[in-house]
Write a protein that holds these residues in place. Structure first.
Motif, PDB file in Angstrom:
ATOM      1  N   GLU A   1       4.357  15.878  -3.645  1.00 61.88           N
ATOM      2  CA  GLU A   1       5.202  16.358  -4.425  1.00 61.88           C
ATOM      3  C   GLU A   1       4.903  17.858  -4.615  1.00 61.88           C
ATOM      4  O   GLU A   1       3.831  17.988  -5.097  1.00 61.88           O
ATOM      5  CB  GLU A   1       5.661  15.679  -5.827  1.00 61.88           C
TER       6      GLU A   1
ATOM      7  N   LYS B   1       5.307  21.647  -6.059  1.00 63.67           N
ATOM      8  CA  LYS B   1       6.402  22.438  -7.126  1.00 63.67           C
ATOM      9  C   LYS B   1       5.555  23.955  -7.091  1.00 63.67           C
ATOM     10  O   LYS B   1       4.452  24.285  -7.403  1.00 63.67           O
ATOM     11  CB  LYS B   1       5.811  21.966  -8.474  1.00 63.67           C
TER      12      LYS B   1
ATOM     13  N   ILE C   1       7.897  12.733 -12.359  1.00 65.02           N
ATOM     14  CA  ILE C   1       7.217  12.403 -11.124  1.00 65.02           C
ATOM     15  C   ILE C   1       6.834  10.956 -11.403  1.00 65.02           C
ATOM     16  O   ILE C   1       6.942   9.959 -10.264  1.00 65.02           O
ATOM     17  CB  ILE C   1       6.006  13.333 -10.628  1.00 65.02           C
TER      18      ILE C   1
ATOM     19  N   LYS D   1       9.510   8.552 -10.782  1.00 65.15           N
ATOM     20  CA  LYS D   1      10.208   8.523  -9.618  1.00 65.15           C
ATOM     21  C   LYS D   1       9.420   7.408  -8.642  1.00 65.15           C
ATOM     22  O   LYS D   1      10.057   6.949  -7.733  1.00 65.15           O
ATOM     23  CB  LYS D   1       9.885   9.944  -9.001  1.00 65.15           C
ATOM     24  N   TYR D   2       8.132   7.310  -8.924  1.00 67.43           N
ATOM     25  CA  TYR D   2       7.187   6.590  -8.217  1.00 67.43           C
ATOM     26  C   TYR D   2       6.552   5.341  -8.861  1.00 67.43           C
ATOM     27  O   TYR D   2       6.543   4.209  -8.192  1.00 67.43           O
ATOM     28  CB  TYR D   2       6.031   7.232  -7.444  1.00 67.43           C
TER      29      TYR D   2
ATOM     30  N   VAL E   1       0.327  15.538  -5.887  1.00 71.13           N
ATOM     31  CA  VAL E   1       1.122  16.732  -6.599  1.00 71.13           C
ATOM     32  C   VAL E   1       0.531  17.851  -6.272  1.00 71.13           C
ATOM     33  O   VAL E   1      -0.794  18.051  -6.693  1.00 71.13           O
ATOM     34  CB  VAL E   1       1.355  16.348  -7.888  1.00 71.13           C
TER      35      VAL E   1
END
Length: 310
Positions: free
Chosen positions: A46, A48, A62, A65-66, A79
């Motif tokens: 991910e 950003k 996040i 999401k997982y 990340v």
């Protein structure tokens, strides 16, 4: 995207930008997918690009999401941000095994390390022994722990010593000291190869331990809590068995050493077929112990030779 693809090119991994996965086409910024050894691995990255450090609110999205029910299933989550992360995010990521990187760190990291297959070996915390103050001398400790009865200062029978200890540790101590327990587990993972003990002392002033009709006055009881929470790299080898009729059958031998144990799996070629998966667990002998044993044998051999020559 390009630096990750370049780093993984030798391993033939596929790197997909803005990958859509699942029936609802959920998007992963960068998905690394490749077969390493005998294992298909997926790493979600991910990315950003923001000027401020990532805070816990954005990081929790996040995590959801997982790691939530129905979340995207991958082997590893990474990340990457330009500005870095606030401390609460770092602490949360450490507990969940999420790797955090700045953009600069991502440019220099070895992305191959995320493709290494690993095994997690955990054993539910359990009481493996009891100690009393003052000590109660007994050769058969197991019988003392499980057969002796505990009497409170009012003379009420509270069952066996092990039952009393389990109630105190898991019923009272754990809910009040969860952070202390998690810190102890983290220390065991970092310093003791993922296996160790926590000693929990419980005051028992005025209590008695009754065993075989004899009463022993105690002031405290200490439970030894055995903890195993380890991970290790997997070594995998593929074999092929040939029968007399010419048919062949493949299987994998997977080995890992974690938590002081050597784990060996024999897996059929198609694990979803109802064939037996063989698991063997044995004590792992450390290199230090092997070295001590070798030196002890060498010394004994020299002493024997010196005696024969004299």
């Amino acid at each position: 995207m390009s630096l990750i693809q370049k780093a993984l090119a030798p391993s033939d991994a596929t790197v997909t930008d803005s990958a859509l996965v699942g029936e609802d086409s959920r998007e992963i910024d960068i998905l690394i997918d490749g077969k390493f050894g005998h294992f298909q691995m997926k790493v979600a990255v991910e990315a950003k690009d923001e000027k401020r450090k990532m805070d816990l609110v954005k990081f929790e999205s996040i995590i959801g999401k997982y790691f939530s029910e129905g979340g995207i299933k991958v082997n590893k989550v990474v990340v990457v941000t330009r500005a870095g992360f606030y401390n609460p995010v770092k602490e949360r990521a450490k507990l969940l095994g999420i790797d955090l990187m700045t953009l600069q760190e991502a440019k220099t990291t070895n992305w191959h390390r995320f493709s290494n297959a690993s095994l997690s070996f955990k054993v539910q915390p359990h009481i493996c022994g009891l100690d009393f103050t003052p000590p109660i001398s007994r050769l058969d400790s197991q019988r003392l722990w499980n057969e002796a009865t505990m009497l409170c200062p009012h003379g009420q029978n509270h069952g066996s010593a092990m039952k009393r200890a389990a109630g105190e540790v898991f019923g009272r101590w754990f809910p009040k000291n969860l952070d202390m327990f998690n810190n102890a587990v983290q220390q065991i993972q970092n310093e003791h190869d993922g296996a160790g003990h926590i000693h929990i002392t419980m005051p028992h002033n005025g209590w008695s331990v009754v065993f075989h009709g004899k009463k022993h006055q105690i002031t405290s009881m200490t439970a030894r809590l055995h903890i195993v929470s380890a991970s290790a790299d997997i070594n995998s080898t593929e074999y092929e068995l040939c029968s007399e009729d010419g048919t062949t059958k493949r299987f994998q031998k997977i080995q890992a050493t974690a938590g002081g144990k050597k784990l060996t799996f024999l897996l059929p070629e198609t694990p979803h077929v109802p064939e037996k998966i063989i698991l063997n667990i044995e004590d792992a002998i450390s290199e230090a112990k092997k070295d001590r044993d070798r030196r002890r044998k060498t010394l004994a051999r020299h002493q024997k030779n010196s005696k024969n020559n004299s």
